[in-house]
Design an enzyme around this catalytic site. Structure first.
Site, PDB file in Angstrom:
ATOM      1  N   ILE B  30      75.989  -3.903 -59.587  1.00 24.83           N
ATOM      2  CA  ILE B  30      76.278  -2.488 -59.807  1.00 24.83           C
ATOM      3  C   ILE B  30      77.135  -1.945 -58.673  1.00 24.83           C
ATOM      4  CG2 ILE B  30      75.260  -0.202 -60.123  1.00 24.83           C
ATOM      5  CD1 ILE B  30      72.795  -1.530 -61.278  1.00 24.83           C
ATOM      6  N   SER B  97      71.353  -4.471 -42.966  1.00 30.60           N
ATOM      7  CA  SER B  97      70.276  -3.880 -43.754  1.00 30.60           C
ATOM      8  C   SER B  97      70.322  -2.374 -43.595  1.00 30.60           C
ATOM      9  CB  SER B  97      68.920  -4.390 -43.264  1.00 30.60           C
ATOM     10  OG  SER B  97      67.895  -3.590 -43.803  1.00 30.60           O
ATOM     11  N   CYS B 175      40.450 -16.958 -57.173  1.00 28.16           N
ATOM     12  CA  CYS B 175      39.710 -18.080 -57.759  1.00 28.16           C
ATOM     13  C   CYS B 175      40.386 -18.589 -59.031  1.00 28.16           C
ATOM     14  CB  CYS B 175      38.245 -17.721 -57.979  1.00 28.16           C
ATOM     15  SG  CYS B 175      38.001 -16.162 -58.790  1.00 28.16           S
TER      16      CYS B 175
END
Lengths: 339, 609
Positions: B30, B97, B175
């Site tokens: 973009i 940045s 888990c």
């Protein structure tokens, strides 16, 4: 129909087209790679379409234009560098167009469309015409139609733009996403696990030629009812095509005042002729139609580029048959005309 | 004179453009398009910032870059290419940045408009705050596949980027990842964790061995498993996986036998887990499925062929030694960073994810598919970027012309809606959310945590990850006591103390501020015994999910809510970890879900006649 040639993509192609293959699939990419595209008119819109189509990875693109590069083109034409003013627009665009994607064969043609036989247009799988008069558009559309080739056209005036598509008799596949409940084993930890399944559905769409779409009978009741809920963008296109016809040029930024007057007068005539509701075509729509505004060219060029991809890859429903961008409301919509 | 032809725009806009200065944040798909439109239109002063370099997979849409530019600075090459369109424009490129002290509030104040062409939430949040602080209109853009959006953000006039809570990112209980995977994505997350355990930055939350604390495994069966632990190789002591692998010199067969044999047998001993599930099948290195088969005929890209388990094991061995070699060649203490575009990293994750999938009877995936899921690739294409960038620049023109009130959000839809609309504008501007903890006049937010357990270090993490601050300072409201200081060393000695130990209790309020973002928020502490980590609570009482989790499937996975678990698997999305500005097709969905819009199947448009 573009044949899907069965040669696998090279590693370089797979790498460069990685993202789009993830979106539209390998089959589409193979169809793209087999297709030949003609782009007519290398002003701002033509350059935007050329960029999108060349990046997508088609087999070849021919840039056709008999006009010279003008200063005003530089407002939106990024393929032709400023130092090539006065040269042919298609030729001036070649170097940068080729650099966009060396895997695509890009050529130019500098004759006027009027001096090219129908056969010329029929060599391509799809033709995208910009910047022409209505009569020229209709002739090329019919030539394509005769050999079952696809035709798109469009234009940008200032911030306003439109697109028309005639894909003749178009078959395509559409991906439909369905959700279905899944069960894994006797006890699934995720009770309501759902899976999205996409299936491909074959569809077909029948198109009409441009002359049908441009000669709509607005006295018909269903067209009158469309006016009530509709957007006036179709009529803006009519006015601008008429302007081009009558004055053999587009509205000129240097004559902004005079040309605005002419446009508003033509608007009033059209309103009278078609008995359109007063105030339907607001002045604001005719005030920003000078030159080609880069942002608008990018928008319309993006829509047309995507329609080329959809048409040749025969994937996803293409627009049938007109798209308009109304810059006052910033709305872009599809309407069917002439059926 | 930059604007070359008078009369294209009315005088007011022509003059406003001539006097404007625009910042474009991001030079990806973009960003390239926006820069082109601005330069052609005759915007005379433009700055563009991007810390990324050019990759070959950018070239299908980032049209200012060509093959010879691969590896170079996006911002710099974008500038050089765009100057070819109009050499009279003044473009300043920053290969940097945007999240840096060099770009503070005063830097942002010099621009009439800031245009965001980013792909990640961290940078978007940051620029949002900078523009609020500098009171500069921000035009925020994003695309995902065929869809996209353009949104104006203006302090006090519209909602800001953070006014609405973002969709929570998909999380997986630890888990599930470690003990009971049931979907390909679970195995992919496990494989990425394994990569980090062996070669990357070790993170205790990314343990890949069987999780004995799984509540489901508790009870007698679990206890019996635990009691036999001493007899099971590899699980005797909680030795780090890295140390264990190093001892065996990353021998592929030994690694394989532990990960896909011993550990699986150990899981089988946790019998409760398999009462209602199909148990996994341990594998033996010498006898793998597909060993004697000739590779199947395959059409399509080589990466789209699914490997047999035998092939996976071979790729596992090859990628292990390549990665070990890479690791060895680095300085002591240095580590590898997983990258979907790095061959061995991607090979390793594909092989491990598939081997584990086979063990748990989960369908195997191709390297191509696993790359999408592991790399969170949201495909970007040239046309959608061009449309969104075009709309963004038209919106910028409207702002300059003084029509800011007309600049409602516009959505580019993948297909037309029931009214035939492809670009759908909102009817009105969306006003700010008065309870927004970023742009409200007096921002406030609750932080639910267990004050007896949460350390000051955790609190810093909560401010950085939850409130997206860069360098938070915190004082106790009313007392002025400094709890956290962004100055190195000032409060570090308290890092391991719990909030209770430093005297903070339920209902206590902290004033937390970030100097760079010029942002201060009042944070109310709420004691919750059950909260294992921390959680933001907004005033509307809708709990805000803490972004503990960046793992989310790019596509295909179902949308069940994240479940609480004894431990959650925490993985930073790779490209986000250093807060870089990255290409808009990675990691973060760049498009917020459009409000009030449904996805209709639009058959009516393609009329069959």
């Amino acid at each position: 129909m573009v044949e899907n040639n069965d040669i696998e993509l090279s590693e370089a192609e797979a790498e460069q087209y990685d993202r789009q293959i993830r979106l539209w699939g390998l089959e589409s990419q193979k169809r793209l790679r087999a297709s030949k595209v003609l782009i007519i008119g290398l002003a701002g819109l033509g350059a935007e379409i050329a960029k999108n189509v060349i990046l997508s990875g088609v087999k070849s693109v021919c840039l056709l234009d008999n006009e010279k590069l003008k200063e005003i083109d530089l407002y939106s034409q990024f393929l032709a560098p400023p130092d090539k003013i006065g040269e042919n627009r298609a030729e001036a665009s070649l170097t940068k167009a080729r650099a966009l994607n060396p895997m695509v064969e890009v050529t130019s043609e500098t004759k006027s469309v009027d001096n090219l036989p129908d056969k010329f247009f029929q060599e391509y799988d799809i033709v995208c015409a910009t910047g022409l008069k209505q009569e020229q558009l209709e002739r090329i559309n019919n030539a394509c139609r005769d050999s079952n080739k696809k035709f798109l056209c469009g234009d940008v005036w200032g911030m306003y733009g439109y697109m028309f598509a005639d894909l003749v008799d178009h078959e395509y596949s559409e991906e439909i996403v369905q959700h279905k409940a899944v069960k894994r084993g006797s006890d699934d930890a995720e009770k309501n696990a759902r899976e999205t399944v996409s299936i491909n559905v074959k569809r077909r769409a029948i198109y009409v030629p441009l002359q049908n779409a441009l000669s709509v009978d607005w006295t018909r009741p269903e067209m009158r009812s469309r006016l009530r809920r509709g957007d006036p963008s179709y009529f803006v296109m009519k006015i601008l095509l008429r302007f081009k016809d009558e004055y053999n040029r587009n509205p000129d930024p240097a004559k902004r005042k005079e040309d605005t007057k002419i446009l508003l007068r033509m608007r009033d005539e059209l309103v009278k002729e078609l008995s359109l509701p007063a105030g339907f075509i607001v002045d604001a729509l005719l005030l920003d139609v000078f030159g080609t505004v880069s942002g608008a060219a990018a928008v319309i060029g993006g829509v047309i580029g995507q329609e080329v991809v959809k048409a040749v890859s025969q994937r996803e429903p293409p627009h049938n048959n007109m798209f308009f961008f109304n810059p006052v409301k910033c709305v872009g919509f599809v309407e069917l005309y002439g059926q | 004179m930059v604007a070359r032809v008078a009369g294209v725009f009315d005088e007011k806009l022509t003059e406003a453009i001539a006097n404007s200065k625009i910042l474009v944040v991001g030079a990806g798909g973009i960003g390239c398009e926006i820069l082109k439109n601005l330069v052609l239109t005759g915007f005379p002063n433009i700055e563009i910032i991007d810390l990324d370099t050019i990759d070959v997979s950018n070239l299908n849409r980032q049209f200012l870059f060509h093959k010879e530019h691969v590896g170079k600075s996006k911002a710099q090459v974008a500038k050089d290419s765009a100057l070819g369109f109009n050499p009279n424009v003044n473009i300043v490129a920053h290969h940097d940045s945007v999240i840096s002290n060099d770009y503070g509030v005063s830097y942002f104040k010099q621009f009439q408009i800031v245009m965001n062409a980013l792909d990640n939430r961290v940078a978007r949040n940051h620029v949002n705050r900078m523009c609020l602080a500098a009171n500069v209109p921000l035009i925020e853009t994003g695309t995902a596949g065929y869809a996209g959006q353009v949104e104006l953000i203006k302090k006090g006039l519209t909602q800001c980027y953070e006014c609405q809570p973002k969709a929570p990112q998909k999380t997986f209980p630890g888990c599930t990842i470690r003990n009971t995977p049931s979907e390909p994505i679970h195995c992919i997350v496990w494989a990425k964790h394994l990569f980090n355990q062996l070669f990357g930055e070790e993170d205790p939350d990314q343990d890949v061995s069987p999780d004995t604390a799984d509540p489901e495994a508790s009870g007698e069966a679990g206890a019996s498993a635990l009691s036999t632990e001493g007899n099971t190789a590899g699980n005797v002591e909680r030795k780090s996986t890295r140390a264990w692998a190093a001892e065996s010199n990353y021998d592929p067969e030994k690694l394989f036998t532990k990960l896909f044999g011993d550990d699986i047998r150990y899981l089988l001993s946790m019998e409760n887990l398999w009462k209602k599930r199909r148990p996994p099948t341990p594998l033996v290195w010498d006898n793998l499925p597909g060993k004697d088969n000739a590779p199947a005929q395959h059409s399509g890209l080589p990466d789209q062929r699914t490997w047999s388990v035998h092939e996976c094991a071979q790729v596992f061995a090859a990628s292990c030694s390549a990665l070990q070699k890479d690791l060895k060649s680095r300085a002591d203490g240095d580590h590898l960073v997983w990258d979907k575009d790095e061959k061995s990293s991607m090979d390793f994750v594909t092989a491990c994810a598939n081997i584990r999938a086979h063990i748990f009877n989960i369908p195997l995936k191709s390297r191509f598919e696993i790359k999408s899921m592991a790399g969170n690739i949201i495909p970007a294409i040239a046309t959608a970027n061009a449309i969104v960038a075009g709309l963004a620049v038209l919106r910028a023109q409207a702002v300059l012309r003084g029509d800011i009130n007309s600049c409602t959000s516009v959505y580019l839809r993948p297909k037309v809606n029931h009214r035939g609309q492809l670009f759908v504008p909102e009817k009105t501007l969306t006003p700010p959310n008065p309870k927004c903890y970023v742009c409200a006049p007096k921002p406030e937010v609750g932080l639910a945590c267990n004050l007896k357990q949460l350390t000051l270090k955790d609190l810093t993490t909560a401010f950085k990850e939850g409130l997206n601050m860069q360098a938070p300072d915190a004082t106790v409201e009313g007392k002025g006591l400094v709890v956290l200081s962004s100055e190195p060393g000032e409060t570090d000695h308290n890092n391991e103390k719990t909030l209770e130990e430093i005297g903070l209790n339920d209902g206590c309020a902290l004033l937390v501020d970030d100097f760079l973002q010029n942002y201060e928020v009042r944070v109310r502490l709420q004691q919750e015994d059950e909260e294992k980590s921390w959680r933001l609570v907004t005033d509307t009482d809708a709990p805000m999910p803490a972004p503990k989790e960046d793992e989310k499937p790019a596509n295909g996975s179902n949308g069940s809510d994240p479940k609480p678990g004894p431990s959650t698997s925490r993985t930073r999305a790779d490209s986000d970890s250093d807060m870089e500005i990255i290409e808009e097709d990675d990691d973060e969905p760049t498009v917020k879900p459009p409000k009030r819009r449904r996805t209709e199947v639009s058959d009516e448009i393609v009329n069959l006649c």
